[in-house]
Each structure stands twice: as C-alpha cells, then as structure tokens.
Design a protein around this motif. Sequence first.
Motif, PDB file in Angstrom:
ATOM      1  N   TRP A 134     -29.920  14.979  28.351  1.00 20.71           N
ATOM      2  CA  TRP A 134     -28.943  13.902  28.181  1.00 20.71           C
ATOM      3  C   TRP A 134     -27.578  14.364  28.693  1.00 20.71           C
ATOM      4  CZ3 TRP A 134     -24.291  13.463  25.732  1.00 20.71           C
ATOM      5  CH2 TRP A 134     -23.790  12.170  25.531  1.00 20.71           C
ATOM      6  N   LEU A 135     -27.182  15.575  28.329  1.00 22.50           N
ATOM      7  CA  LEU A 135     -25.890  16.110  28.747  1.00 22.50           C
ATOM      8  C   LEU A 135     -25.803  16.222  30.268  1.00 22.50           C
ATOM      9  CD1 LEU A 135     -23.147  17.358  27.972  1.00 22.50           C
ATOM     10  CD2 LEU A 135     -24.315  19.576  27.894  1.00 22.50           C
ATOM     11  N   ARG A 136     -26.867  16.654  30.918  1.00 18.31           N
ATOM     12  CA  ARG A 136     -26.864  16.782  32.379  1.00 18.31           C
ATOM     13  C   ARG A 136     -26.724  15.421  33.052  1.00 18.31           C
ATOM     14  NH1 ARG A 136     -28.631  20.927  30.116  1.00 18.31           N
ATOM     15  NH2 ARG A 136     -28.478  22.979  31.061  1.00 18.31           N
ATOM     16  N   ARG A 137     -27.407  14.431  32.515  1.00 15.82           N
ATOM     17  CA  ARG A 137     -27.294  13.084  33.085  1.00 15.82           C
ATOM     18  C   ARG A 137     -25.851  12.587  32.967  1.00 15.82           C
ATOM     19  NH1 ARG A 137     -31.731   8.694  31.860  1.00 15.82           N
ATOM     20  NH2 ARG A 137     -32.850  10.233  33.067  1.00 15.82           N
ATOM     21  N   VAL A 138     -25.231  12.772  31.812  1.00 20.28           N
ATOM     22  CA  VAL A 138     -23.839  12.356  31.619  1.00 20.28           C
ATOM     23  C   VAL A 138     -22.922  13.137  32.564  1.00 20.28           C
ATOM     24  CG1 VAL A 138     -21.912  12.352  29.975  1.00 20.28           C
ATOM     25  CG2 VAL A 138     -24.172  11.563  29.248  1.00 20.28           C
ATOM     26  N   THR A 139     -23.152  14.444  32.695  1.00 22.77           N
ATOM     27  CA  THR A 139     -22.332  15.275  33.578  1.00 22.77           C
ATOM     28  C   THR A 139     -22.437  14.799  35.021  1.00 22.77           C
ATOM     29  OG1 THR A 139     -22.555  17.184  32.110  1.00 22.77           O
ATOM     30  CG2 THR A 139     -21.907  17.635  34.385  1.00 22.77           C
ATOM     31  N   ILE A 140     -23.651  14.499  35.477  1.00 22.61           N
ATOM     32  CA  ILE A 140     -23.849  14.008  36.848  1.00 22.61           C
ATOM     33  C   ILE A 140     -23.114  12.680  37.034  1.00 22.61           C
ATOM     34  CG2 ILE A 140     -25.577  13.074  38.454  1.00 22.61           C
ATOM     35  CD1 ILE A 140     -27.504  15.258  37.290  1.00 22.61           C
ATOM     36  N   GLN A 141     -23.223  11.792  36.062  1.00 18.89           N
ATOM     37  CA  GLN A 141     -22.546  10.496  36.165  1.00 18.89           C
ATOM     38  C   GLN A 141     -21.026  10.669  36.216  1.00 18.89           C
ATOM     39  OE1 GLN A 141     -24.167   8.507  32.742  1.00 18.89           O
ATOM     40  NE2 GLN A 141     -25.989   7.818  33.833  1.00 18.89           N
ATOM     41  N   LEU A 142     -20.481  11.501  35.347  1.00 16.13           N
ATOM     42  CA  LEU A 142     -19.034  11.711  35.326  1.00 16.13           C
ATOM     43  C   LEU A 142     -18.546  12.392  36.608  1.00 16.13           C
ATOM     44  CD1 LEU A 142     -18.482  12.856  31.621  1.00 16.13           C
ATOM     45  CD2 LEU A 142     -17.862  10.648  32.643  1.00 16.13           C
ATOM     46  N   ALA A 143     -19.283  13.382  37.080  1.00 15.73           N
ATOM     47  CA  ALA A 143     -18.888  14.075  38.310  1.00 15.73           C
ATOM     48  C   ALA A 143     -18.949  13.130  39.503  1.00 15.73           C
ATOM     49  CB  ALA A 143     -19.775  15.295  38.541  1.00 15.73           C
ATOM     50  N   SER A 144     -19.966  12.284  39.538  1.00 16.86           N
ATOM     51  CA  SER A 144     -20.089  11.308  40.624  1.00 16.86           C
ATOM     52  C   SER A 144     -18.919  10.328  40.595  1.00 16.86           C
ATOM     53  CB  SER A 144     -21.402  10.543  40.510  1.00 16.86           C
ATOM     54  OG  SER A 144     -22.485  11.426  40.661  1.00 16.86           O
ATOM     55  N   LYS A 145     -18.548   9.916  39.407  1.00 17.08           N
ATOM     56  CA  LYS A 145     -17.417   8.996  39.256  1.00 17.08           C
ATOM     57  C   LYS A 145     -16.123   9.655  39.747  1.00 17.08           C
ATOM     58  CE  LYS A 145     -15.200   6.157  35.707  1.00 17.08           C
ATOM     59  NZ  LYS A 145     -15.231   5.808  34.282  1.00 17.08           N
ATOM     60  N   ARG A 146     -15.929  10.927  39.390  1.00 21.63           N
ATOM     61  CA  ARG A 146     -14.738  11.647  39.863  1.00 21.63           C
ATOM     62  C   ARG A 146     -14.738  11.787  41.374  1.00 21.63           C
ATOM     63  NH1 ARG A 146     -11.939  15.302  36.028  1.00 21.63           N
ATOM     64  NH2 ARG A 146     -12.083  14.157  34.080  1.00 21.63           N
ATOM     65  N   LEU A 147     -15.921  12.042  41.953  1.00 20.38           N
ATOM     66  CA  LEU A 147     -16.035  12.173  43.406  1.00 20.38           C
ATOM     67  C   LEU A 147     -15.663  10.855  44.078  1.00 20.38           C
ATOM     68  CD1 LEU A 147     -16.819  13.753  45.931  1.00 20.38           C
ATOM     69  CD2 LEU A 147     -19.184  13.082  45.521  1.00 20.38           C
ATOM     70  N   ARG A 148     -16.172   9.755  43.568  1.00 19.55           N
ATOM     71  CA  ARG A 148     -15.829   8.440  44.145  1.00 19.55           C
ATOM     72  C   ARG A 148     -14.330   8.195  44.047  1.00 19.55           C
ATOM     73  NH1 ARG A 148     -20.656   7.149  41.588  1.00 19.55           N
ATOM     74  NH2 ARG A 148     -19.611   6.322  39.749  1.00 19.55           N
ATOM     75  N   ARG A 149     -13.743   8.510  42.902  1.00 24.71           N
ATOM     76  CA  ARG A 149     -12.309   8.323  42.708  1.00 24.71           C
ATOM     77  C   ARG A 149     -11.516   9.199  43.670  1.00 24.71           C
ATOM     78  NH1 ARG A 149     -10.603  10.261  37.376  1.00 24.71           N
ATOM     79  NH2 ARG A 149     -12.086   8.741  36.638  1.00 24.71           N
ATOM     80  N   ALA A 150     -11.946  10.445  43.858  1.00 20.12           N
ATOM     81  CA  ALA A 150     -11.244  11.352  44.778  1.00 20.12           C
ATOM     82  C   ALA A 150     -11.321  10.828  46.209  1.00 20.12           C
ATOM     83  CB  ALA A 150     -11.840  12.750  44.695  1.00 20.12           C
ATOM     84  N   ARG A 151     -12.465  10.276  46.591  1.00 20.84           N
ATOM     85  CA  ARG A 151     -12.599   9.716  47.946  1.00 20.84           C
ATOM     86  C   ARG A 151     -11.656   8.537  48.138  1.00 20.84           C
ATOM     87  NH1 ARG A 151     -19.142  10.124  48.411  1.00 20.84           N
ATOM     88  NH2 ARG A 151     -19.204  12.279  49.121  1.00 20.84           N
ATOM     89  N   VAL A 152     -11.563   7.671  47.136  1.00 21.30           N
ATOM     90  CA  VAL A 152     -10.656   6.523  47.226  1.00 21.30           C
ATOM     91  C   VAL A 152      -9.213   7.009  47.325  1.00 21.30           C
ATOM     92  CG1 VAL A 152      -9.750   4.548  45.916  1.00 21.30           C
ATOM     93  CG2 VAL A 152     -12.220   4.912  46.084  1.00 21.30           C
ATOM     94  N   GLU A 153      -8.852   8.009  46.524  1.00 19.82           N
ATOM     95  CA  GLU A 153      -7.495   8.548  46.560  1.00 19.82           C
ATOM     96  C   GLU A 153      -7.194   9.201  47.912  1.00 19.82           C
ATOM     97  OE1 GLU A 153      -7.316  11.148  43.187  1.00 19.82           O
ATOM     98  OE2 GLU A 153      -7.171   9.486  41.762  1.00 19.82           O
ATOM     99  N   ALA A 154      -8.163   9.947  48.444  1.00 18.46           N
ATOM    100  CA  ALA A 154      -7.967  10.594  49.744  1.00 18.46           C
ATOM    101  C   ALA A 154      -7.784   9.556  50.839  1.00 18.46           C
ATOM    102  CB  ALA A 154      -9.147  11.507  50.064  1.00 18.46           C
ATOM    103  N   ALA A 155      -8.569   8.487  50.792  1.00 18.97           N
ATOM    104  CA  ALA A 155      -8.433   7.418  51.785  1.00 18.97           C
ATOM    105  C   ALA A 155      -7.059   6.773  51.683  1.00 18.97           C
ATOM    106  CB  ALA A 155      -9.535   6.379  51.599  1.00 18.97           C
ATOM    107  N   ALA A 156      -6.589   6.562  50.460  1.00 15.51           N
ATOM    108  CA  ALA A 156      -5.259   5.974  50.272  1.00 15.51           C
ATOM    109  C   ALA A 156      -4.179   6.908  50.811  1.00 15.51           C
ATOM    110  CB  ALA A 156      -5.022   5.674  48.789  1.00 15.51           C
ATOM    111  N   LEU A 157      -4.316   8.210  50.552  1.00 13.29           N
ATOM    112  CA  LEU A 157      -3.337   9.176  51.068  1.00 13.29           C
ATOM    113  C   LEU A 157      -3.331   9.198  52.594  1.00 13.29           C
ATOM    114  CD1 LEU A 157      -3.836  12.163  48.605  1.00 13.29           C
ATOM    115  CD2 LEU A 157      -1.825  10.692  48.791  1.00 13.29           C
ATOM    116  N   LEU A 158      -4.510   9.100  53.185  1.00 12.42           N
ATOM    117  CA  LEU A 158      -4.582   9.074  54.648  1.00 12.42           C
ATOM    118  C   LEU A 158      -3.904   7.825  55.197  1.00 12.42           C
ATOM    119  CD1 LEU A 158      -8.179  10.438  55.302  1.00 12.42           C
ATOM    120  CD2 LEU A 158      -6.000  11.579  55.786  1.00 12.42           C
ATOM    121  N   ARG A 159      -4.104   6.696  54.541  1.00 10.93           N
ATOM    122  CA  ARG A 159      -3.439   5.462  54.980  1.00 10.93           C
ATOM    123  C   ARG A 159      -1.934   5.590  54.865  1.00 10.93           C
ATOM    124  NH1 ARG A 159      -7.722   3.035  52.185  1.00 10.93           N
ATOM    125  NH2 ARG A 159      -6.394   2.650  50.392  1.00 10.93           N
ATOM    126  N   LEU A 160      -1.484   6.339  53.863  1.00  9.85           N
ATOM    127  CA  LEU A 160      -0.043   6.524  53.673  1.00  9.85           C
ATOM    128  C   LEU A 160       0.524   7.644  54.544  1.00  9.85           C
ATOM    129  CD1 LEU A 160       0.083   6.208  49.786  1.00  9.85           C
ATOM    130  CD2 LEU A 160       0.849   4.514  51.467  1.00  9.85           C
TER     131      LEU A 160
END
Length: 172
Positions: A69-95
């Motif tokens: 259960w903990l590994r599944r939650v960890t994978i989900q949270l890490a994936s969410k952080r990765l998606r957020r980091a990609r969105v932030e990086a794209a925004a920084l590149l646009r700026l």
Amino acid sequence: MPAPPRAVSGGKQVVDYEEFYRREFGRMVTLACAVSGSWLTAEDVAQDALLQARQNWDRVGRYDQPGAWLRRVTIQLASKRLRRARVEAAALLRLGSTPTPLPPGPEEVETVLAAIRQLPRQQRAAVVLAYLEDRSVREVAEIMGCAEGTAKAHLFKARASLARILGEGDQR
C-alpha cells in the motif's frame, strides 16, 4: 531488537508503525527518486506517503502487506510531483527562465538513475521495485495494481531500454 507485531482482533497482526517507518523510509526515498527523477523531492514524497500511512494506520496496519500500500501511494505521489515539475519547467521556459540544475550524486549512481529517469513512469516504478527492492514479479504487479504479465512487460521493456541507454553512454 524490534518489538514483535502486536495482535489485534480477528487474528490479524499489526506491525508497530514506528518499526514500519524505520524499515520503509529509505526504500521509499529510493522509489520516489526513481519515479520522480529528483533527489531533492524524494525525501518529501517519502515523508508524505508515510504520513498518509500514519493517518490511516488503524486500517493500513492490518493489511497483509502494508508496504505494498505504501509503495503504491509513494508511486502516485512521486508521479504527481513529476507532473507538477514538468508543468513548472514548461512555464519557466515560456517565461525565458531556466530551472536550477540538480546537484550531482556519486557518478555511477547518477548514471544509472539518469538512465532510469528516461524510462516511462510505469517502467521506472517496476525497475525500482524489482531491482532496487528485490521484489518478485508477483509483488511488483500487486504493488502497481496490474497483471503479472503487464509487470513482466514493463520490466522487459525497461531492461531493453536501459541496456540501450547505458550501452550508448559506454561508447562515448
């Protein structure tokens, strides 16, 4: 010497949360790093996942495999952080700004982690569970919530990609 699991009604055993935390924290940092690609956020992700486990410990502690259960939650949270980091990086590149580079780790570890970061998310998770945590294909499938055949396919594709990626690095 860790305390033995305590018995609860219905014959289920519950591991002491503090023991569970000590056993799983380092593993979750490694898993979160492999999935998110960032040492800087991996510890936070592991802490967040273990906090969710603590908040739900009355239920999670009774599971046959609370670590799954903990590994599944960890994978989900890490994936969410990765998606957020990609969105932030794209925004920084646009700026017109560039993100701060990650500090390098030991060279060999960094080379392998860099190769793992190039894999699709499911393959990254499967590789970490199977090879860094030494889990069986059945356990990988259970943790990832997929069929064993799917887990095998993720591992097969990941091994082929890693061989290609790491092989290219050796020829330079």
